[in-house]
Motif scaffolding. Structure first.
Motif, mmCIF file in Angstrom:
data_model
loop_
_atom_site.group_PDB
_atom_site.id
_atom_site.type_symbol
_atom_site.label_atom_id
_atom_site.label_comp_id
_atom_site.label_asym_id
_atom_site.label_seq_id
_atom_site.Cartn_x
_atom_site.Cartn_y
_atom_site.Cartn_z
ATOM 1 N N ASN A 387 0.813 -1.214 0.000
ATOM 2 C CA ASN A 387 0.000 0.000 0.000
ATOM 3 C C ASN A 387 0.850 1.268 0.000
ATOM 4 N N CYS A 388 1.761 1.387 0.985
ATOM 5 C CA CYS A 388 2.530 2.630 1.115
ATOM 6 C C CYS A 388 3.970 2.498 0.647
ATOM 7 N N GLY A 389 4.455 1.289 0.415
ATOM 8 C CA GLY A 389 5.805 1.096 -0.096
ATOM 9 C C GLY A 389 6.890 1.056 0.948
ATOM 10 N N GLN A 390 6.548 1.155 2.225
ATOM 11 C CA GLN A 390 7.580 1.096 3.268
ATOM 12 C C GLN A 390 8.186 -0.305 3.333
ATOM 13 N N ALA A 391 9.498 -0.370 3.532
ATOM 14 C CA ALA A 391 10.182 -1.657 3.610
ATOM 15 C C ALA A 391 9.586 -2.508 4.721
ATOM 16 N N ALA A 392 9.359 -3.780 4.410
ATOM 17 C CA ALA A 392 8.773 -4.699 5.386
ATOM 18 C C ALA A 392 9.847 -5.159 6.363
ATOM 19 N N HIS A 423 1.948 -6.854 9.578
ATOM 20 C CA HIS A 423 1.175 -5.687 9.163
ATOM 21 C C HIS A 423 2.114 -4.494 9.163
ATOM 22 N N CYS A 424 1.848 -3.555 8.285
ATOM 23 C CA CYS A 424 2.719 -2.390 8.101
ATOM 24 C C CYS A 424 2.634 -1.486 9.327
ATOM 25 N N SER A 425 3.775 -1.051 9.811
ATOM 26 C CA SER A 425 3.810 -0.167 10.979
ATOM 27 C C SER A 425 3.357 1.249 10.652
ATOM 28 N N ARG A 426 3.289 1.576 9.372
ATOM 29 C CA ARG A 426 2.878 2.931 8.982
ATOM 30 C C ARG A 426 1.387 3.012 8.674
ATOM 31 N N CYS A 427 0.898 2.061 7.836
ATOM 32 C CA CYS A 427 -0.491 2.168 7.386
ATOM 33 C C CYS A 427 -1.357 0.987 7.802
ATOM 34 N N GLU A 428 -0.779 0.018 8.524
ATOM 35 C CA GLU A 428 -1.503 -1.164 8.999
ATOM 36 C C GLU A 428 -1.967 -2.088 7.880
ATOM 37 N N HIS A 429 -1.449 -1.905 6.662
ATOM 38 C CA HIS A 429 -1.801 -2.793 5.550
ATOM 39 C C HIS A 429 -1.140 -4.157 5.785
ATOM 40 N N THR A 430 -1.731 -5.209 5.245
ATOM 41 C CA THR A 430 -1.213 -6.562 5.489
ATOM 42 C C THR A 430 -0.653 -7.248 4.242
ATOM 43 N N ALA A 431 -0.760 -6.593 3.082
ATOM 44 C CA ALA A 431 -0.276 -7.209 1.843
ATOM 45 C C ALA A 431 1.149 -6.754 1.550
ATOM 46 N N LEU A 432 1.937 -7.662 0.957
ATOM 47 C CA LEU A 432 3.336 -7.384 0.604
ATOM 48 C C LEU A 432 3.502 -7.371 -0.905
ATOM 49 N N ARG A 433 4.538 -6.659 -1.366
ATOM 50 C CA ARG A 433 4.865 -6.669 -2.784
ATOM 51 C C ARG A 433 6.373 -6.812 -2.953
ATOM 52 N N MET A 434 6.773 -7.221 -4.136
ATOM 53 C CA MET A 434 8.186 -7.448 -4.433
ATOM 54 C C MET A 434 8.909 -6.122 -4.659
ATOM 55 N N VAL A 435 10.082 -5.989 -4.087
ATOM 56 C CA VAL A 435 10.949 -4.839 -4.345
ATOM 57 C C VAL A 435 12.134 -5.261 -5.210
ATOM 58 N N THR A 436 12.779 -6.345 -4.845
ATOM 59 C CA THR A 436 13.953 -6.841 -5.566
ATOM 60 C C THR A 436 13.786 -8.326 -5.830
ATOM 61 N N ALA A 437 14.006 -8.715 -7.072
ATOM 62 C CA ALA A 437 13.997 -10.134 -7.422
ATOM 63 C C ALA A 437 15.408 -10.677 -7.309
ATOM 64 N N GLY A 438 15.559 -11.789 -6.594
ATOM 65 C CA GLY A 438 16.861 -12.407 -6.456
ATOM 66 C C GLY A 438 17.167 -13.340 -7.609
ATOM 67 N N SER A 439 18.274 -14.059 -7.476
ATOM 68 C CA SER A 439 18.705 -14.954 -8.554
ATOM 69 C C SER A 439 17.696 -16.071 -8.792
ATOM 70 N N GLY A 440 17.077 -16.581 -7.724
ATOM 71 C CA GLY A 440 16.108 -17.661 -7.893
ATOM 72 C C GLY A 440 14.878 -17.226 -8.653
ATOM 73 N N ARG A 441 14.320 -16.049 -8.320
ATOM 74 C CA ARG A 441 13.137 -15.549 -9.016
ATOM 75 C C ARG A 441 13.477 -15.208 -10.467
ATOM 76 N N THR A 442 14.655 -14.623 -10.710
ATOM 77 C CA THR A 442 15.062 -14.295 -12.080
ATOM 78 C C THR A 442 15.197 -15.558 -12.917
ATOM 79 N N ALA A 443 15.795 -16.607 -12.347
ATOM 80 C CA ALA A 443 15.923 -17.871 -13.076
ATOM 81 C C ALA A 443 14.548 -18.447 -13.410
ATOM 82 N N GLU A 444 13.606 -18.329 -12.490
ATOM 83 C CA GLU A 444 12.257 -18.835 -12.735
ATOM 84 C C GLU A 444 11.579 -18.072 -13.866
ATOM 85 N N GLU A 445 11.707 -16.740 -13.870
ATOM 86 C CA GLU A 445 11.064 -15.929 -14.902
ATOM 87 C C GLU A 445 11.703 -16.151 -16.277
ATOM 88 N N LEU A 446 13.017 -16.256 -16.315
ATOM 89 C CA LEU A 446 13.684 -16.503 -17.595
ATOM 90 C C LEU A 446 13.361 -17.894 -18.128
#
Length: 659
Positions: A387-392, A423-446
């Motif tokens: 929701n707000c983009g703050q690091a989890a 839950h987010c300490s800023r907005c109390e949202h509970t959903a997460l999103r990806m910021v950085t894909a690591g080597s494992g996720r990149t290998a899966e997508e490729l």
């Protein structure tokens, strides 16, 4: 003798008498055991020098208690090197000697002594099993060999390409160059020491030496060895001229007639010693060459700013190949792709097409593997609030949350706790999103973008040193790229903007080294695509102006008074201890003092900046304060017997991470 003790107040030579029964064994360099005055204790150490008693001394010297081993493991050049480096860094010589002399292994030592008594021949240039001399390629006939034989100090620009050894193994041309120089030094009857940052570089250098030098001439000393293996190699280096290869501490190896000290990629942070007194391998090599003579070679795909300073001072001679070797570099913006498969893999269309052509051979080039370099290992190493983009952050320890594999519950990267009710300490949202894909996720997508293509993952958890020439996608983190047989047919450099986001003084230098190390793994004429990076740094990388980058970076640091334009020392500890150091150093020796600033509730840090010419005086003043601090005795709080410990104090000269 010098005691094997980390206490700074004991960092000087002690005088003892030699009993008659030990006179035949007590020679300079042997391990000895001696009594201490207090509580009948004994201490280990090394016998440094034998001399007649001073006539002015009227007392009685305590006798040596025992000679632990008859082998003189501490040579005079290594002792002088340890003493000089300790004085330069306000540290203790015994801390350096623990890096230089491995622990004694009795069985190994007895076998070595037995072989020596039996007259086992030492490795020598006349060894009949030695291959024919191997000339250095690409620098002109005999140019490099003559410079090393004359004992010159060189900043060597390597040839950035892969080459094939006679046995079919592919290595970097730099490894063949250094192996040829080391072998030529050994053939001339001198010892060559070559330091490389990690096991991948060491594997290439060892492969090159196996094709050029006889096995009996090569001694390996690296952190992966067991104590018996390391001690066996150490004793072999004591036996006569050798080619000694290894990681950062190999620069302290014993050397019979030192002829060459070479350091590959001296800008690599793995050369920064994490143990007190924190002496960088490059600095140790510079001081050792100054003390013992011989040649010095600092080389790397990207010249360090420290080496550039020495070039501009005339201390190092800049030397490069006869012709320029520039990989084919393509710069592309990190924009959305047109092709659905490229969008799914989160790479630009140009990078996706380069990979497709290399895997299929559409461009008329041979089919082969494709290297994809990424910044981070893991699957989703960094998550944020959707929701707000703050690091989890972890609710237990505030560490960063990440996802280790697809569908896994997010967990903390520090304590490992599962974030089941995050839950987010800023907005109390509970959903997460990806910021950085690591080597494992990149290998899966490729893998989804290129169905039917083999995907190889290479990172810290999945070490891969070499891959074949068959088409494959090799996803590797920076520094973990395997060598492909014949080279990669395309190289994709992703996450460049994330690599540049690191807060460190050396970030541009590090990124250039990571990118260039991957680019030289490409086959001749194969493209290297740098994604999402522009500006002067990308231009220097694409045009091969790496020496110009070092020169411009040094000019900027001179204006800002940042290392290596000046030296600095960080002093960390209790406020009263740090204040004592600042009062002890003459302000006229310093450019300025930064801080003190709070590190935590009990610790502060100050940074002293000074010119190189004042380094010895600053180090002496700081060391005197460290000794006084270590010997301080203060009364305990009321009602508690004994004494409180001295205030903590940590001193590090030329701290690479302080800025």
């Amino acid at each position: 003798m010098v005691l094997d003790s980390p206490l700074p107040q004991l960092d000087h030579l002690f005088d003892y008498s030699v009993p008659e029964e030990l006179a035949g064994q007590a020679v300079p360099g042997v391990r000895v055991r001696v009594p201490l005055r207090t509580a009948g204790r004994v201490a280990d150490g090394y016998l440094v020098e034998l001399a007649e008693p001073d006539e002015a001394f009227s007392g009685t010297l305590s006798p040596l208690e025992a000679v632990v081993s008859p082998v003189p493991v501490l040579t005079d050049p290594v002792w002088r090197l340890a003493r000089r480096l300790a004085d330069r860094s306000a540290g203790t010589a015994s801390d350096i000697l623990r890096l230089a002399v491995p622990p004694r292994m009795v069985r190994v030592e007895k076998a070595w002594l037995a072989a020596k008594e039996a007259g086992a021949p030492a490795s020598a240039p006349e060894d009949g099993a030695a291959p024919a001399p191997f000339p250095v390629r690409g620098y002109g006939a005999g140019v490099l060999e003559a410079a090393v034989a004359a004992g010159e100090r060189l900043a060597l620009r390597p040839i950035p390409r892969l080459s094939r050894l006679p046995d079919g193994t592919w290595v970097g041309e730099w490894a063949i160059t250094l192996a040829a120089l080391a072998t030529a030094t050994w053939r001339a009857g001198s010892t060559a020491i070559v330091a490389v940052p990690d096991h991948r570089d060491l594997e290439q250098l060892a492969a090159a030496l196996a094709a050029i030098a006889p096995g009996s001439a090569v001694v390996r000393a690296d952190a992966s060895q067991s104590n018996p293996e390391r001690y066996k190699g150490f004793l072999a280096a004591l036996s006569g001229p050798r080619i000694v290869i290894g990681n950062r501490s190999v620069v302290y190896a014993p050397a019979a007639r030192l002829g060459l000290v070479a350091v590959w990629e001296d800008s690599d942070p793995l050369f920064a010693e994490p143990l007190s007194p924190y002496v960088h391998t490059r600095d140790a090599a510079l001081v050792r060459q100054e003390l013992e003579g011989g040649a010095l070679v600092l080389s790397g795909l990207v010249r360090s700013v420290e080496a550039q300073r020495l070039v501009e001072l005339g201390w190092l001679r800049d030397l490069g190949p006869e012709r320029a070797y520039t990989p084919k570099i393509v710069l592309t913006a990190n924009q959305s792709a047109d092709e659905p498969a490229a969008r799914a893999a989160r790479i630009p269309s140009s990078a996706w097409r380069a990979a497709r052509e290399a895997l299929s051979g559409e461009s008329g080039r041979p089919r082969g593997p494709v290297l994809v370099q990424v910044a981070r290992p893991g699957y989703l190493p960094v998550l944020s609030c959707a929701n707000c983009g703050q690091a989890a952050r972890c609710a237990r320890c505030s560490g960063p949350l990440g996802q280790r594999r697809a569908g896994a519950t997010p967990s903390c990267g520090v304590c490992g706790a599962l974030a089941t009710d995050w839950h987010c300490s800023r907005c109390e949202h509970t959903a997460l999103r990806m910021v950085t894909a690591g080597s494992g996720r990149t290998a899966e997508e490729l893998g989804r973008a290129f169905p039917g293509t083999r995907v190889i993952l290479a990172d810290g958890d999945h070490p891969v040193l070499r891959v074949g020439a068959a088409p494959a996608l090799v996803v590797a983190t920076r520094g973990a790229e395997p060598i492909a047989e014949g080279g990669y047919q395309a190289v994709l450099l992703l996450d460049g903007e994330r690599m540049l986001a690191r807060e460190t003084l050396h970030v541009a230098e590090d990124c250039l080294r990571w990118w260039t190390s991957a680019a030289v793994l490409a086959a001749a004429g194969a493209p290297t695509v740098l994604v999402g990076v522009s500006g002067d740094l990308a231009r220097d990388f694409a045009t091969g102006r790496l020496a110009d980058f070092a020169r411009e970076e040094l000019a900027d640091r001179r204006q800002l008074r940042f290392p290596p334009a000046v030296r600095l020392a960080s002093v960390t500890g209790a406020a009263e201890a740090v204040d004592g150091v600042l009062k002890a150093v003459d302000p006229d020796l310093l450019i300025d003092v930064l801080g003190p600033v709070d590190v935590d509730e009990k610790t502060v840090r100050a940074v002293l900046r000074f010119e190189y010419a004042k380094g010895a005086e600053v180090a002496a003043a700081v060391r005197a304060t460290v000794v006084r601090n270590a010997t301080q005795r203060r009364r305990a709080p009321g009602g508690r017997p004994g004494y409180r410990p001295a205030p903590t104090l940590r001193v590090r000269f030329d701290d690479p991470e302080i800025l």
